[in-house]
Scaffold this motif. Structure first.
Motif, short mmCIF file in Angstrom:
data_model
loop_
_atom_site.label_atom_id
_atom_site.label_comp_id
_atom_site.label_asym_id
_atom_site.label_seq_id
_atom_site.Cartn_x
_atom_site.Cartn_y
_atom_site.Cartn_z
N ARG A 207 46.86 22.57 66.35
CA ARG A 207 47.72 22.61 67.55
C ARG A 207 48.99 23.37 67.24
O ARG A 207 49.62 23.15 66.20
N ASN B 80 40.88 15.77 69.57
CA ASN B 80 39.93 16.88 69.54
C ASN B 80 40.63 18.10 68.94
O ASN B 80 41.85 18.13 68.87
N SER C 107 45.30 14.16 72.31
CA SER C 107 43.88 13.83 72.35
C SER C 107 43.22 14.16 71.01
O SER C 107 43.63 15.09 70.31
N GLU D 104 43.64 13.42 81.12
CA GLU D 104 44.95 13.21 80.50
C GLU D 104 45.95 12.56 81.47
O GLU D 104 45.77 12.61 82.69
MG MG Z 1 44.93 17.43 74.53
#
Ligand code: MG
Ligand code: AMP
Length: 333
Positions: A94, A182, A180, A217
């Protein structure tokens, strides 16, 4: 594990362990000739599934724990621990300019970490626990890591509505930063096995919490300005919010002021910055990396470790900026 357990048989092994075995396996064992002795070779499977008690200890030790919420499964870390938070960015791939939401067990806990206005408090008390995140200014001495908020003066906070998440957050007794669970850019996980499939052995702790009820979300509502702005649409709609608090705006690209990565200049310190520097002039501050650093200035990572550097970047930049240098020079990274 692969056999359906239709009936439970308890078998005592020679070391006195009790085994729970499936019907099919039991039939197979019974069909073996009874006048002979057999050795069954048993293995243990290293499953990542943990209890909330184990997981809360792991979180406090700076480890990552995936846990269920009513929206999606989250990948949690101690939000006050830069190194733990850096692991989330690393493992998800990320970008560090995308801040994380910190999770708390109750609204009362949440109000300690952010400066909620009266109206924000009222709305939060109505909708929490639930799928809405509030972006508010940091409270005084807020211990949430600057990396978790991507260097912003605001923090994003949510109280999730899931019994397993609540128990975990209560036991851990720290704000838990969790995006999240993932890889960035992939589909969010709504089953515990999605997390296992996505990360394999890279995630050693998952809490089972069944299927996520909402699977979408949370709505992100920015309460740091005069009018509340929806930064990210989610389960709770603009109309629902307006019926409770009146006018709410939806951020459009040119209106987003507090959302990261949208402006030509973001997360900039007051001082000007020079990168890939190997010298430091009078009046300048220096941010070292690896073996290029100058006393008394800090080093992002003497080992040249990028994860450690990410965890140090925001708070070290802040420290240097406070000294009002002409430039912050940064070593090659
Ligand atoms: Mg996310
Ligand atoms: P995710 O963790 O992927 O569910 O995303 C969290 C969302 O909240 C992202 O869209 C972030 O940009 C947003 N967010 C988190 N903290 C802040 C903040 N301090 N200011 C503005 N947006 C935020």
């Amino acid at each position: 594990i692969q056999h359906a357990i239709t009936k439970i048989h308890l078998v005592k092994t020679y070391r006195g362990t009790l085994l729970i075995i499936s019907n099919d396996f039991w039939s197979m064992v019974k069909s073996l000739p009874s006048n002979k002795e057999f050795w069954l070779r048993m293995g243990t499977m290293n499953l990542p599934y943990k209890t909330t008690k184990e997981a809360s200890i792991l979180l406090r030790e700076g480890e990552l724990v995936a846990f269920p919420t009513e929206t999606v499964y989250g990948l949690g870390a101690d939000a006050t621990n830069d190194k733990a938070v850096a692991k989330i960015f690393e493992i998800k791939g990320r970008p560090q300019f995308n801040p994380l939401i910190s999770h708390l067990p109750t609204a009362q806990h949440a109000f300690e970490f952010g400066a909620f206005s009266e109206i924000a408090k009222q709305l939060a008390s109505m909708l929490w626990p639930g799928p809405i995140t509030f972006v508010v200014p940091r409270s005084n001495n807020c211990p949430i890591s600057w990396l978790a908020s991507a260097g912003l003066e605001t923090v994003a906070i949510r109280v999730p509505d899931h019994p397993v998440a609540k128990e975990l957050l209560e036991r851990a007794n720290i704000p838990v930063a969790a995006p999240s669970a993932n890889i960035s850019g992939r589909i969010s996980p709504t089953r515990s096995r999605h997390v296992h499939e996505e990360f394999g052995s890279n995630i050693s702790s998952i809490l089972e919490g069944g299927d996520c009820k909402i699977g979408l979300e949370s709505t992100v509502l920015d309460f740091s300005g005069t009018i509340p702005i929806i930064l990210r649409p989610g389960h709770i709609t603009k109309e629902q919010l307006e019926s409770k608090i009146g006018k709410v705006e939806i951020a459009s690209e040119n209106k987003i002021i507090s959302s990261p990565g949208m402006l030509a200049s973001h997360y900039a310190p007051k001082a000007r910055v020079k990168t890939r520097m190997t010298t430091v002039m009078d009046g300048e501050a220096f941010l070292g990396f690896g073996n290029i650093s100058f006393e008394p200035f800090p080093n992002l990572s003497t080992k040249g470790d990028l994860v450690e550097a990410a965890s140090n970047l925001f708070h070290m930049m802040r420290e240097l900026d406070k000294q009002n240098p002409t430039y912050i020079s940064i070593a090659p990274i």
